[in-house]
Design a protein around this motif. Structure first.
Motif, mmCIF file in Angstrom:
data_model
loop_
_atom_site.group_PDB
_atom_site.id
_atom_site.type_symbol
_atom_site.label_atom_id
_atom_site.label_comp_id
_atom_site.label_asym_id
_atom_site.label_seq_id
_atom_site.Cartn_x
_atom_site.Cartn_y
_atom_site.Cartn_z
ATOM 1 N N GLY A 81 39.881 29.439 46.328
ATOM 2 C CA GLY A 81 41.088 28.926 46.967
ATOM 3 C C GLY A 81 42.305 29.727 46.538
ATOM 4 O O GLY A 81 42.324 30.953 46.637
ATOM 5 N N LYS A 82 43.294 29.037 45.940
ATOM 6 C CA LYS A 82 44.534 29.711 45.532
ATOM 7 C C LYS A 82 44.396 30.402 44.188
ATOM 8 O O LYS A 82 45.325 31.057 43.722
ATOM 9 C CB LYS A 82 45.670 28.687 45.467
ATOM 10 N N MET A 83 43.269 30.233 43.550
ATOM 11 C CA MET A 83 43.071 30.918 42.270
ATOM 12 C C MET A 83 42.481 32.292 42.523
ATOM 13 O O MET A 83 41.419 32.424 43.120
ATOM 14 C CB MET A 83 42.137 30.113 41.366
ATOM 15 N N LYS A 84 43.178 33.298 42.040
ATOM 16 C CA LYS A 84 42.699 34.674 42.220
ATOM 17 C C LYS A 84 41.653 34.988 41.154
ATOM 18 O O LYS A 84 41.652 34.376 40.094
ATOM 19 C CB LYS A 84 43.881 35.638 42.062
ATOM 20 N N PRO A 85 40.789 35.944 41.442
ATOM 21 C CA PRO A 85 39.814 36.331 40.416
ATOM 22 C C PRO A 85 40.531 36.816 39.157
ATOM 23 O O PRO A 85 41.573 37.445 39.252
ATOM 24 C CB PRO A 85 39.055 37.502 41.060
ATOM 25 N N VAL A 86 39.973 36.475 37.989
ATOM 26 C CA VAL A 86 40.540 36.953 36.730
ATOM 27 C C VAL A 86 39.516 37.913 36.134
ATOM 28 O O VAL A 86 38.508 37.486 35.577
ATOM 29 C CB VAL A 86 40.835 35.784 35.757
ATOM 30 N N LYS A 87 39.775 39.185 36.291
ATOM 31 C CA LYS A 87 38.784 40.197 35.892
ATOM 32 C C LYS A 87 38.944 40.645 34.452
ATOM 33 O O LYS A 87 38.080 41.315 33.913
ATOM 34 C CB LYS A 87 38.919 41.438 36.790
ATOM 35 N N SER A 88 40.087 40.293 33.857
ATOM 36 C CA SER A 88 40.381 40.835 32.539
ATOM 37 C C SER A 88 39.668 40.092 31.408
ATOM 38 O O SER A 88 39.802 40.460 30.258
ATOM 39 C CB SER A 88 41.887 40.763 32.309
ATOM 40 N N VAL A 89 38.921 39.039 31.742
ATOM 41 C CA VAL A 89 38.297 38.247 30.674
ATOM 42 C C VAL A 89 36.777 38.351 30.743
ATOM 43 O O VAL A 89 36.219 38.700 31.778
ATOM 44 C CB VAL A 89 38.699 36.751 30.775
ATOM 45 N N ASN A 90 36.138 38.033 29.618
ATOM 46 C CA ASN A 90 34.685 37.901 29.600
ATOM 47 C C ASN A 90 34.379 36.475 30.089
ATOM 48 O O ASN A 90 34.608 35.503 29.377
ATOM 49 C CB ASN A 90 34.178 38.115 28.171
#
Ligand code: HEC
Length: 103
Positions: A81-90
């Motif tokens: 939804g409105k949450m974008k992917p967070v790629k910077s975390v494990n």
């Protein structure tokens, strides 16, 4: 023999589940990358929810906690939804941390 194998497999599974992901590192990542929207306790930041005009689910709730680790990791790496992917975390570490928010 079969029994010994089963015990070996079960022990391995426990080891992987218990030590594979690092909830402490996940907590630090959560502070940096998730807390702004989800709040320190996972309950959600009302100001952000209002700004995005969306309901931010309580991460400690039975609904979110009822999801499989893989599904939660997917929300982190692919967004929802409105949450974008967070790629910077494990994602696995963060999921381990999310489990500590369970009520
Ligand atoms: C920009 C604000 C924002 C950030 C940053 C953010 N989220 Fe979200 N998150 C949301 C919103 C909004 C939703 C609700 C999405 C929806 O259902 O449409 C959500 C939903 C979720 C859900 C529930 C998904 C479900 O299926 O019910 C999880 C779990 C989650 N976020 C974890 C995280 C984690 C972990 C991080 C950090 C790595 C993070 N979020 C960062 C805004 C954010």
């Amino acid at each position: 023999m079969k029994k010994i194998m089963m015990i070996a497999v079960a022990t391995l599974a426990l080891a992987v589940a218990g030590f594979g992901a690092d909830a402490k590192a996940g907590g630090a990542a959560f502070d940096k990358s998730c807390k702004g929207c989800h709040g320190a306790t996972g309950a959600g930041n009302p100001a952000i929810a209002k700004m995005l005009s969306v309901t931010i689910p309580d991460l400690g709730s039975a609904e979110v906690q009822g999801k499989a680790d893989g599904d939660l990791a997917k929300v982190i790496s692919e967004g929802k939804g409105k949450m974008k992917p967070v790629k910077s975390v494990n994602a696995d570490d963060v999921v381990a941390f999310l489990r500590t928010l369970k009520k």
